[in-house]
Each structure stands twice: as C-alpha cells, then as structure tokens.
Write a protein that holds these residues in place. Structure first.
Motif, PDB file in Angstrom:
ATOM      1  N   ALA A  79       0.927  -1.104  -0.140  1.00  0.00           N
ATOM      2  CA  ALA A  79      -0.045  -0.094  -0.063  1.00  0.00           C
ATOM      3  C   ALA A  79       0.893   1.128  -0.111  1.00  0.00           C
ATOM      4  O   ALA A  79       2.078   1.305   0.518  1.00  0.00           O
ATOM      5  N   PRO A  80       0.115   2.413  -0.383  1.00  0.00           N
ATOM      6  CA  PRO A  80       1.314   3.598  -0.524  1.00  0.00           C
ATOM      7  C   PRO A  80       1.429   4.100   0.866  1.00  0.00           C
ATOM      8  O   PRO A  80       0.636   3.745   1.889  1.00  0.00           O
ATOM      9  N   LEU A  81       2.879   4.782   1.310  1.00  0.00           N
ATOM     10  CA  LEU A  81       3.078   5.137   2.433  1.00  0.00           C
ATOM     11  C   LEU A  81       1.996   5.956   3.415  1.00  0.00           C
ATOM     12  O   LEU A  81       1.657   5.648   4.273  1.00  0.00           O
ATOM     13  N   ASP A  82       1.509   6.886   2.502  1.00  0.00           N
ATOM     14  CA  ASP A  82       0.652   7.924   3.345  1.00  0.00           C
ATOM     15  C   ASP A  82      -0.744   7.144   3.664  1.00  0.00           C
ATOM     16  O   ASP A  82      -1.527   7.910   4.439  1.00  0.00           O
ATOM     17  N   SER A  83      -1.183   6.098   3.475  1.00  0.00           N
ATOM     18  CA  SER A  83      -2.266   5.351   3.782  1.00  0.00           C
ATOM     19  C   SER A  83      -1.958   4.661   5.043  1.00  0.00           C
ATOM     20  O   SER A  83      -3.000   4.209   5.713  1.00  0.00           O
ATOM     21  N   ARG A  84      -0.627   4.688   5.455  1.00  0.00           N
ATOM     22  CA  ARG A  84      -0.483   3.968   6.760  1.00  0.00           C
ATOM     23  C   ARG A  84      -0.033   5.258   7.676  1.00  0.00           C
ATOM     24  O   ARG A  84      -0.151   4.757   8.901  1.00  0.00           O
ATOM     25  N   PHE A  85       0.829   5.844   7.104  1.00  0.00           N
ATOM     26  CA  PHE A  85       1.665   6.847   7.994  1.00  0.00           C
ATOM     27  C   PHE A  85       1.473   8.188   7.600  1.00  0.00           C
ATOM     28  O   PHE A  85       1.635   8.511   6.196  1.00  0.00           O
ATOM     29  N   SER A  86       0.940   9.332   8.440  1.00  0.00           N
ATOM     30  CA  SER A  86       0.841  10.531   8.074  1.00  0.00           C
ATOM     31  C   SER A  86       2.030  11.283   7.929  1.00  0.00           C
ATOM     32  O   SER A  86       2.251  12.162   7.347  1.00  0.00           O
ATOM     33  N   GLU A  87       3.208  10.843   8.654  1.00  0.00           N
ATOM     34  CA  GLU A  87       4.296  11.317   8.820  1.00  0.00           C
ATOM     35  C   GLU A  87       5.373  10.187   8.822  1.00  0.00           C
ATOM     36  O   GLU A  87       5.173   9.108   9.175  1.00  0.00           O
ATOM     37  N   PHE A  88       6.627  10.348   8.018  1.00  0.00           N
ATOM     38  CA  PHE A  88       7.755   9.475   8.181  1.00  0.00           C
ATOM     39  C   PHE A  88       8.898   9.879   8.063  1.00  0.00           C
ATOM     40  O   PHE A  88       9.546  10.648   6.879  1.00  0.00           O
ATOM     41  N   SER A  89       9.798  10.168   9.000  1.00  0.00           N
ATOM     42  CA  SER A  89      11.029  11.119   9.313  1.00  0.00           C
ATOM     43  C   SER A  89      12.118  10.380   8.370  1.00  0.00           C
ATOM     44  O   SER A  89      12.039   9.404   8.126  1.00  0.00           O
ATOM     45  N   GLU A  90      13.246  11.265   8.453  1.00  0.00           N
ATOM     46  CA  GLU A  90      14.298  10.786   7.974  1.00  0.00           C
ATOM     47  C   GLU A  90      14.902   9.799   9.078  1.00  0.00           C
ATOM     48  O   GLU A  90      14.427   9.650  10.220  1.00  0.00           O
ATOM     49  N   PRO A  91      16.012   9.009   8.784  1.00  0.00           N
ATOM     50  CA  PRO A  91      16.431   8.040   9.858  1.00  0.00           C
ATOM     51  C   PRO A  91      16.845   8.416  10.917  1.00  0.00           C
ATOM     52  O   PRO A  91      17.433   9.706  10.991  1.00  0.00           O
ATOM     53  N   VAL A  92      16.424   8.138  12.208  1.00  0.00           N
ATOM     54  CA  VAL A  92      16.921   8.709  13.574  1.00  0.00           C
ATOM     55  C   VAL A  92      17.719   7.907  14.063  1.00  0.00           C
ATOM     56  O   VAL A  92      18.490   8.350  15.064  1.00  0.00           O
ATOM     57  N   ALA A  93      18.019   6.429  13.684  1.00  0.00           N
ATOM     58  CA  ALA A  93      19.143   5.660  14.432  1.00  0.00           C
ATOM     59  C   ALA A  93      19.486   4.602  13.118  1.00  0.00           C
ATOM     60  O   ALA A  93      18.462   4.156  12.361  1.00  0.00           O
ATOM     61  N   ALA A  94      20.629   4.463  12.951  1.00  0.00           N
ATOM     62  CA  ALA A  94      21.063   3.407  11.850  1.00  0.00           C
ATOM     63  C   ALA A  94      22.081   2.254  12.408  1.00  0.00           C
ATOM     64  O   ALA A  94      22.983   2.943  13.044  1.00  0.00           O
ATOM     65  N   ALA A  95      21.993   0.963  12.303  1.00  0.00           N
ATOM     66  CA  ALA A  95      22.914   0.088  12.464  1.00  0.00           C
ATOM     67  C   ALA A  95      23.241  -0.953  11.646  1.00  0.00           C
ATOM     68  O   ALA A  95      22.779  -0.553  10.378  1.00  0.00           O
ATOM     69  N   SER A  96      23.647  -2.074  11.895  1.00  0.00           N
ATOM     70  CA  SER A  96      24.412  -2.681  10.567  1.00  0.00           C
ATOM     71  C   SER A  96      23.179  -3.620  10.062  1.00  0.00           C
ATOM     72  O   SER A  96      23.479  -3.732   8.953  1.00  0.00           O
ATOM     73  N   ILE A  97      22.179  -3.604  10.494  1.00  0.00           N
ATOM     74  CA  ILE A  97      21.068  -4.501   9.978  1.00  0.00           C
ATOM     75  C   ILE A  97      19.871  -3.893   9.718  1.00  0.00           C
ATOM     76  O   ILE A  97      19.335  -3.924   8.568  1.00  0.00           O
ATOM     77  N   ALA A  98      19.670  -2.791  10.202  1.00  0.00           N
ATOM     78  CA  ALA A  98      18.518  -1.939   9.876  1.00  0.00           C
ATOM     79  C   ALA A  98      18.720  -0.465  10.548  1.00  0.00           C
ATOM     80  O   ALA A  98      19.595  -0.207  11.263  1.00  0.00           O
ATOM     81  N   GLN A  99      17.601   0.253  10.300  1.00  0.00           N
ATOM     82  CA  GLN A  99      17.566   1.747  10.828  1.00  0.00           C
ATOM     83  C   GLN A  99      16.175   2.006  11.211  1.00  0.00           C
ATOM     84  O   GLN A  99      15.162   1.276  10.770  1.00  0.00           O
ATOM     85  N   VAL A 100      16.172   3.218  11.973  1.00  0.00           N
ATOM     86  CA  VAL A 100      14.555   3.383  12.501  1.00  0.00           C
ATOM     87  C   VAL A 100      14.394   4.864  12.084  1.00  0.00           C
ATOM     88  O   VAL A 100      15.096   5.666  11.904  1.00  0.00           O
ATOM     89  N   HIS A 101      13.001   4.770  11.795  1.00  0.00           N
ATOM     90  CA  HIS A 101      12.423   6.095  11.417  1.00  0.00           C
ATOM     91  C   HIS A 101      11.313   6.544  12.358  1.00  0.00           C
ATOM     92  O   HIS A 101      10.534   5.874  12.881  1.00  0.00           O
TER      93      HIS A 101
END
Length: 509
Positions: free
Chosen positions: A119-141
C-alpha cells in the motif's frame, strides 16, 4: 564455500587485521599455535596495503571489525558474549563495538515499507521522518499512524542485507575450516559451531517478525512490573523486513546530565535496572540480553524503557532454580551448598570431591566479598566461577555464559548511574523472593500439580493402555523370554495415578 569471493574475503580480512594491528591481539587471545600464526601472517602481511584503515581512535580489534563491515561488526558483538571462546579480556574489548553506520536514504526505506505493506506510505503513516538511528542490519524512522495520529518507531531492514550477510557468513565458514585444518587443537573451541551459532542469531535478526514476537512476549511478561516499560508492537504494521512499535519518549540512560536536570533519582534507577534484569531472568526465564545504555531510556514519568529486542536470552526453569541457589549460596557465603548444587545439577562430574570443589569456590567468593561495596561484581564472580568449574570438568553452558555477559553489562549501567551501588545488597531481595516461591514445599506442591495436569491429559487413554498391558502380560512372546516391560508399564500407570492423587490432595490441604 571456497569460491573466489570467499578466498578474496579471507585475504582482505587478514590484510585489514595486519594493517590495524589487530592480528597479533587476536592470535594471542586465541592462543593460536605456530602453524596458524605463520599462515595468518603470510595471508595478511604481503597484502597489508589492501587492508582497510579503520578509525585510528578505536582499539585494534574493534577497529578492524568495524572497517570490514556490518557482518564483521555483528560477529564481534556475538563473540563478546562468548568469553569461553575468545577469552575474558578479548570479550571485554569486543563489548565496545557499536554498529552505528551511515543510514541509507529515506526513499529506499519508503520503498521497503510500501512493498511490505502492499500500500502507499501515506495510507499507513501521516508522517515518516528521516532515519533517527542506523545500525548494521536496520535503521529506525519516527512516524505517525495515519488513522490515530499516534507516534511510532518503524524499523526497516537495509536493502540487500540478507545477501550481503550470506556472503560474509560463507567466508566465515572458510576461515573456520582454515583454522581447524592448520590447528587440530583448535577444534576444542569448535570454530565451525561458533559460526553456526552466529548464523542462527543473525538469521533471526534478519527476520523482524521474530524480533516483534520477542518484544511482544517480553511486554506480556513485564506488563505488571512497576517502573518498567516495553513499547507495544503494532502487529498489522510489522512483517519480515519492517517492524513498528509505539514510540518511546525519554532520554537515554547514558545522558546523566539530562537525567539530573529532569530530577530523576539515579540511585533508584540503578537499583531498578539491576533488579528488573534479575527478575526477568529468574521469574520469566526470558531476558533482554543487550541491556546497554543505548537500549534503555528514562521516560518522563521516571519509568525505565527497554528498546531493541534482537538479542534475547532464555533459560529453562530448572536452570533458573540452580542459578538462584548458586547466587544465594554466595550471598550467604555457604560455599559447601554452592558446591552441592553443582553436583546435584550434574554440572560437575560425580567422581570429583565435593569438599575440594567447595574449597575452590571459597577462593572465588572471598576475594570478591572482601572488596569495597562499590567494587563487588556479580558478573566478575560468575566469570571466576566458570573458570573454576571448568577445571573441575564442567562443560560450557552457553545460556549461562550469555547471562553472565549480560550481568556485566547491566552492572556497568547501574554503576554509571550510581557509582556507590552495592550490587549484592540490591540483588538479594530478588533472589530471596524467587527462592521462596520456587524452591521448597510450596514449589514442590506446584510441581506435583503440574505433573498431575500433564498426566491428566492421558486420562481417556489410561483404560486402553492398561488393557494393552494386561493382554501383553497374559500372552507373552513365544520362543523368547517374557519381557518384563508390561509389568513395569502397569506399575508406571499405578505410580502415575498415585502421584496425581497425591498432588490433588496436597492442593486441597
């Protein structure tokens, strides 16, 4: 496994270890024989110019692993939980490894989310930031739900990370084969088994559904723990490559100035972190195995909030009881009882002398309890304990090694908050509470009731089983000596029924 890619990776690894100065430290820590030392130098030194430089401000081994990339960083983190393999000093050095890496673009994360949610991003999230933390396997928004407006944390796997890790794991197997071939004595450390353990851990971390499940179980276990929070999982917004949790407000436990500015009681926080870890390990048998400051926050209301559930520890109920009795024995300085517990659990071979073992345990406990309260360490005691038990023939138990390693990290967190904390004074009420509930008459009645419930499941089948036993007894096999099994089986049924009856009676009276 031995293709050109892996051979090149082996050479590049050796060259990087030489260039960063890590090669000598690793060979020394592993007590590598001459054949391995020579081969490692041959592989590394001539190609030193091909090696990666890394960050000169970082110690040699973490520097080399960080330079070689995500899989090597993660491998170093896993090895930091295995002092039985790399030694306690090297394990301590590896604990400083941080897998903070440059983030990948937000647009790539959006593509992953849209593909996973179909589904399109805006159908699930009204906001979606730049990465706030990044590690070896994944990152968090940080994001906001489109329907409710609630803030959430969305963890997204790095694109292509599975394939990249698969290649490096194959190279690790080649390195393990190389070491075992050149040094048969190294097989006691089971290098290929260590790589297999690493592979299992990483494959789980590469499926965020498993981490979401761990977070859900941990949240359920700790729901009634006052002063402790686990973010809620958004199950319908979680899948293999993304996981969504409630956003946790608060300041990192490492930011002492902010904690003081907000008026939080650092001594109380230190005690709570330590006691919660012990309670989760003993009461639930399921504990957060990566409780460093970066994975802990202080909420505005003063609660401790746990984050990142990629590495969790699990110990069975019997092991928890043994562990609690060992800790309480040391707290009471009852070294004879600690020795007896080891023998009763089968940790130490029965042909060893209990008195001699108790004497060896005294050599572990007395120096530690003779220290100033602020220096008494439960993690150090467990490390010394494993050294002594190994001399008496105890096999390595990886679940206790992970527990010990996590204990060291938790103690470090507690001491950073309260340098004067007495670890044993804080731990004692939790251990005593567990022993009161799980060892003794009360626990015996509960165990009997559990046994009765298990046996009750066979209730509808007991008549058939008894009839089959009697028929077998009246028609013994021909041309063979009659088997005593049916008779024993009949006795077993009778014993089971008596045990069930005893348990039920105990429950009533």
């Amino acid at each position: 496994m031995k293709g050109p890619h892996n051979i090149w990776r082996l050479v590049r690894t050796g060259a990087t270890f030489e260039r960063t100065g890590a090669m000598g430290a690793v060979l020394e820590a592993l007590e590598a024989p001459k054949s391995v030392r020579v081969a490692a130098r041959v592989l590394g030194w001539p190609f030193k110019w091909l090696g990666l430089r890394g960050d000169p401000s970082t110690p040699p081994v973490p520097r080399a692993l960080t330079a070689l990339g995500p899989a090597y960083i993660k491998f170093g983190q896993i090895l930091s939980t295995r002092p039985d393999v790399v030694g306690h000093d090297m394990a301590q050095h590896l604990q400083v490894l941080q897998d903070k890496l440059p983030p990948f673009p937000r647009a790539e994360a959006v593509r992953v989310v849209e593909r996973e949610m179909e589904a399109p991003l805006d159908s699930r999230f009204s906001e979606f930031s730049e990465p706030v933390a990044a590690a070896s396997i994944a990152q968090v928004h940080k994001a906001r739900l489109a329907d409710t407006g609630r803030p959430v944390a969305v963890k997204v796997l790095r694109p292509g990370v599975e394939r990249a890790f698969r290649k490096d794991i194959d190279a690790f197997y080649l390195i393990a084969w190389f070491v075992e071939t050149l040094s048969p004595s190294s097989r006691r450390l089971r290098p290929r088994d260590v790589i297999a353990h690493f592979e299992g851990v990483v494959m789980q971390e590469l499926d965020l559904r498993i981490e979401a499940s761990a977070a859900g179980e941990f949240a359920a276990n700790t729901a009634r723990d006052e002063g402790f929070e686990v973010p809620t999982v958004e199950w319908f917004l979680s899948s293999r490559r993304m996981m969504t949790l409630a956003w946790a407000e608060g300041v990192p436990l490492s930011d002492l100035a902010a904690i003081d500015a907000l008026g939080h009681d650092r001594k109380a926080l230190a005690a709570r972190v330590l006691q919660m870890f012990l309670r989760h390990a003993l009461r639930d048998g399921f504990f957060h195995a990566d409780m460093h400051q970066g994975n802990l926050k202080v909420a505005p209301n003063g609660d401790v909030v746990a984050l990142d559930f990629g590495i969790m520890g699990r110990i069975d109920e019997y092991t928890r009881r043994v562990y609690a009795e060992i800790l309480m024995g040391f707290i009471r300085k009852d070294y004879r009882r600690v020795a007896e517990v080891h023998f009763e659990a089968g940790y130490v071979p029965a042909d060893r002398d209990v008195g001699e073992f108790a004497q060896a345990l005294r050599s572990v406990g007395e120096p530690i309890f003779g220290m100033d309260a602020s220096r008494i360490s439960m993690g150090r005691l467990l490390a010394y304990l494993f050294e002594v038990t190994e001399r008496f023939g105890m096999e390595t138990r990886t679940e206790l090694i992970l527990l010990q390693r996590t204990m060291v990290v938790v103690e470090g967190v507690a001491r950073s908050l309260d340098p004067e904390i007495n670890i044993w004074t804080v731990a004692r009420p939790v251990v005593e509470e567990y022993i009161k509930e799980n060892i003794g008459p009360k626990a015996l009645v509960r165990d009997l009731l559990t046994t009765a419930r298990v046996l009750a499941r066979f209730g509808p089948r007991l008549p058939q089983l008894a009839e089959a036993a009697l028929l077998a007894q009246s028609n013994p096999p021909r041309r063979k000596e009659r088997s005593p099994w049916p008779e024993r089986f009949g006795y077993g049924i009778a014993g089971a029924l008596l045990a069930s009856l005893a348990a039920l009676l105990a429950a009533q009276f």
